[in-house]
Design a protein around this motif. Structure first.
Motif, PDB file in Angstrom:
ATOM      1  N   THR B  44       0.834  -1.207   0.000  1.00 14.37           N
ATOM      2  CA  THR B  44       0.000   0.000   0.000  1.00 14.37           C
ATOM      3  C   THR B  44       0.867   1.255   0.000  1.00 14.37           C
ATOM      4  O   THR B  44       0.577   2.236  -0.688  1.00 14.37           O
ATOM      5  CB  THR B  44      -0.941  -0.003   1.222  1.00 14.37           C
ATOM      6  OG1 THR B  44      -1.808  -1.131   1.115  1.00 14.37           O
ATOM      7  CG2 THR B  44      -1.763   1.261   1.293  1.00 14.37           C
ATOM      8  N   GLN B  86      -7.372   0.514  -0.611  1.00 15.60           N
ATOM      9  CA  GLN B  86      -7.562  -0.763   0.083  1.00 15.60           C
ATOM     10  C   GLN B  86      -8.732  -0.679   1.056  1.00 15.60           C
ATOM     11  O   GLN B  86      -9.531  -1.602   1.169  1.00 15.60           O
ATOM     12  CB  GLN B  86      -6.284  -1.137   0.835  1.00 15.60           C
ATOM     13  CG  GLN B  86      -6.410  -2.454   1.569  1.00 15.60           C
ATOM     14  CD  GLN B  86      -5.117  -2.858   2.264  1.00 15.60           C
ATOM     15  OE1 GLN B  86      -4.086  -2.206   2.131  1.00 15.60           O
ATOM     16  NE2 GLN B  86      -5.169  -3.943   2.999  1.00 15.60           N
ATOM     17  N   ASP B 172      -5.654  -1.640  -5.171  1.00 17.21           N
ATOM     18  CA  ASP B 172      -5.136  -2.112  -3.888  1.00 17.21           C
ATOM     19  C   ASP B 172      -6.151  -3.058  -3.240  1.00 17.21           C
ATOM     20  O   ASP B 172      -7.133  -2.621  -2.654  1.00 17.21           O
ATOM     21  CB  ASP B 172      -4.829  -0.917  -2.984  1.00 17.21           C
ATOM     22  CG  ASP B 172      -3.954  -1.312  -1.795  1.00 17.21           C
ATOM     23  OD1 ASP B 172      -3.720  -2.519  -1.593  1.00 17.21           O
ATOM     24  OD2 ASP B 172      -3.503  -0.398  -1.070  1.00 17.21           O
ATOM     25  N   GLU B 173      -5.905  -4.336  -3.371  1.00 15.81           N
ATOM     26  CA  GLU B 173      -6.767  -5.391  -2.824  1.00 15.81           C
ATOM     27  C   GLU B 173      -8.249  -5.165  -3.135  1.00 15.81           C
ATOM     28  O   GLU B 173      -9.063  -5.037  -2.226  1.00 15.81           O
ATOM     29  CB  GLU B 173      -6.551  -5.514  -1.311  1.00 15.81           C
ATOM     30  CG  GLU B 173      -5.098  -5.829  -0.985  1.00 15.81           C
ATOM     31  CD  GLU B 173      -4.906  -6.401   0.416  1.00 15.81           C
ATOM     32  OE1 GLU B 173      -5.884  -6.927   0.970  1.00 15.81           O
ATOM     33  OE2 GLU B 173      -3.784  -6.312   0.935  1.00 15.81           O
TER      34      GLU B 173
HETATM   35 MG   LIG Z   1      -2.039  -2.853   2.110  1.00 17.69          MG
END
Ligand SMILES: [Mg+2]
Ligand SMILES: Nc1ncnc2c1ncn2[C@@H]1O[C@H](COP(=O)(O)OP(=O)(O)O)[C@@H](O)[C@H]1O
Lengths: 336, 254
Positions: B44, B86, B172-173
């Motif tokens: 991140t 995220q 991000d995810e």
């Molecule tokens: Mg992360």
């Protein structure tokens, strides 16, 4: 939790536009009705109602930056006072006494003050922002005090004698003309602000209030957007200030005071931040209570306002209008 | 040939902790890259650094050969570098329709308009609903985000990235917090992305990674320890060690 896999029908864009205009019309009707009721209930106190209108414009303008954009400020009277002095000085020193021109000059004065305040205040965040806003209003106040040749300093600026509106309607002793003029201004600005807050720009401002980081991750400039809103807010506050100068024919240093700024914020919180009606209702309640209580008992007026404010913040945190609107909404949903 | 997106020797430390150590990588048009690594590896942080949300200690970021290291996040988005978060960052009071429309208006340079509404702009409405449709969010188009399940908020996060039509997309995810039964919606959305877009996706779900990625980069303790094909990653000794070291069991790693 799981996402229902409904057959994907494309919703036809709802006719949102027509319902918006309908709500605007209802808003106008309510303002007009309130204005007429006020006129007949307080025929000898039109000056008070007229002052309310000027302050309403001021609180609406504060709502634009605080309610819609989330900027905390205790210096917003800089914008209002700038408009009042711009119009007053134009009339008293430069012979510009045509009222609509005076209002336009006030709008420009407010816009310039909005630009200056915005550039300074938006350099900070949170507490720093609040402190900068307080600094701004003190600087404006002091500047007006020092420039007494133009502003009359602490004696105030007198000698403002506006011409009849459109050459037809003279400002009368009872303040009828000023009152009607004010209502017309208020309605025009109210409609323009309704258009503004639902425009793409208004949507962007609401986004900034809720998450500026997300807005910049969309590629929008938070700073430029806020400064633009500050200038628009300055136009509205400036018109309010200029209208106050036109209707009272004086401008005092108190229009550029910290107290004036703080009271506007109190009115906004009282009515409900982030809604135009909240700004209007907060102003009516605050000035109404102030007038009523200070006539009955001049020493306890601040106590009453303090108590009222605590009650609203604790029990109706969205403000009088905001809470009422939420209740109606819940009732509607529950009713279905 | 200059890379579409290039990161050159990026370094970042928080206090004494080196979170990003000399990270260099580049993406070409059409790349589908997965960035994986144990929790706390600095994935991140890497996204925050290249998108301008954090300032690196040193290193450069280039788009199409142009150095954008001094750009703020807004200018980087305008240069075509878009990210998702995220942990969802959305506007709680606003509806999915408003979110996506705002992103489209912004992309088109119309977000400064002080009159009119997006509902009255047929192009904007059509595109908004096409994107919401892709993520199966049409039924919630007019529900405030605060009343929407987190999994669907995750989908809206992707909708926003799509609406901005980036050249380089950093996710991000995206599937974290989305119910397993709905990850197919994310895959559908990924499949609909334009072919020449470069996508870098941080993801823990290895099934998703293997279906999506044609290249895998592994980050561990702030360093790139692997950059290669999905087939090789499971056999790489250092990768196994990195996951083993932090989790104590290798099986869940890949
Ligand atoms: Mg992360
Ligand atoms: N703003 C910050 N200040 C201090 N430490 C941070 C900050 N952001 C991240 N870290 C630390 O950097 C490391 C990497 O974090 P992160 O990039 O979120 O990892 P990942 O996304 O790979 O799980 C962690 O040890 C985390 O605690």
């Amino acid at each position: 939790m799981s996402i229902t896999n409904t057959s994907a029908t494309i919703i036809q864009p709802l006719p949102a536009a027509s319902s918006n205009w309908l709500r605007d019309l209802v808003g106008i009707a309510i303002i007009l009705a309130a204005a007429i009721v006020g006129y007949f209930l307080f025929p000898n106190n039109l000056a008070l109602l007229t002052r309310m209108i000027a302050i309403m414009l001021f609180v609406l303008s504060l709502d634009l930056v605080t309610g819609y954009c989330g900027v905390a400020t205790l210096g917003h009277a800089a914008l209002f006072g700038a408009g009042a002095y711009a119009a007053g000085i134009a009339a008293a020193h430069f012979g510009v006494t045509e009222p609509i021109t005076m209002i336009a000059i006030g709008a420009v004065g407010g816009a310039v003050a909005g630009l200056v305040s915005g550039v300074v205040i938006l350099r900070g965040h949170g507490l720093a922002q609040l402190v900068l806003s307080i600094a701004i209003i003190h600087l404006f106040h002091e500047a007006a005090n020092k420039a007494s040749n133009y502003t009359g300093g602490s004696d105030g600026l007198a000698g403002i004698t506006p011409d009849p509106i459109l050459g037809l309607f003279e400002f009368d002793l009872w303040g009828r003309t000023a009152y009607v003029f004010g209502i017309v201004l208020l309605i025009v600005i109210f409609v323009l602000l309704r258009i503004l807050v639902r425009s793409p720009f208004g949507l962007l401002c609401r986004g900034i209030r809720q998450d500026p980081v997300r807005v910049s991750a969309m590629g929008a400039s938070v700073k430029r957007t806020l400064i633009k809103m500050y200038v628009i807010s300055g136009v509205v506050a400036g018109i309010g200030g200029a209208f106050n100068a036109v209707s009272t024919q004086v401008v005092g240093l108190d229009s550029l005071s910290f107290t004036n700024s703080a009271e506007a914020l109190v009115m906004l919180v009282l009515g409900g931040v982030g809604t135009l009606f909240g700004a209007l209702i907060g102003t009516i309640v605050f000035i109404g209570v102030e007038d009523f209580v200070s006539a009955a008992n001049p020493f306890h007026w601040l106590t009453i306002v303090g108590a009222l404010l605590i009650a609203v913040v604790l029990f109706a945190p969205k403000g009088l209008y905001g809470t009422a609107a939420a209740l109606v909404e819940r009732y509607r949903k529950g009713g279905k | 040939m200059t890379a579409l997106f290039q990161v050159d020797r990026l370094k970042k430390s928080f206090g004494g902790l080196d979170v990003t150590r000399d990270v260099s990588l580049s993406l070409q048009k059409g790349d589908r890259v997965a960035l994986i690594g144990p929790n706390g590896a600095g994935k991140t942080t890497f996204v925050n650094l290249v998108t301008g949300h954090l300032r690196p200690n040193s290193g450069k970021v280039l788009m199409d050969g142009e150095d954008i290291s001094t750009f703020n996040p807004m200018l980087r988005v305008r240069a075509g570098l878009v990210r998702s978060f995220q942990v969802t960052r959305l506007f709680a009071d606003m509806t999915p329709e408003q979110h996506v429309a705002l992103a489209i208006l912004q992309r088109e340079g119309k977000s400064g308009r002080v009159a009119g509404t997006f509902q009255a702009m047929p192009d904007v409405m059509r595109e908004t609903y096409a994107i919401l449709e892709t993520l199966n969010l049409v039924g919630l188009a007019r529900t405030p985000v605060s009343e929407i399940a987190y999994g669907q908020q995750r989908l809206l996060e992707i909708a926003l990235a799509m609406a901005l039509r980036p050249k380089v997309l950093l996710l991000d995810e995206p599937a974290a917090g989305v119910p397993h039964s709905d990850t197919f919606l994310i895959e559908n959305a990924l499949a609909q992305l334009p072919d020449d877009l470069a996508v870098l996706m941080i993801e823990h779900d290895m099934d998703l990674v293997f279906r999506f990625a044609r290249r895998v980069i592994v980050l561990a303790a702030g360093e790139i320890i692997f950059d290669g094909s999905p087939r090789e990653v499971t056999e790489d000794a250092r990768v196994r060690e990195a996951y083993l070291g932090s989790y104590g069991h290798a099986s869940s790693a890949a």
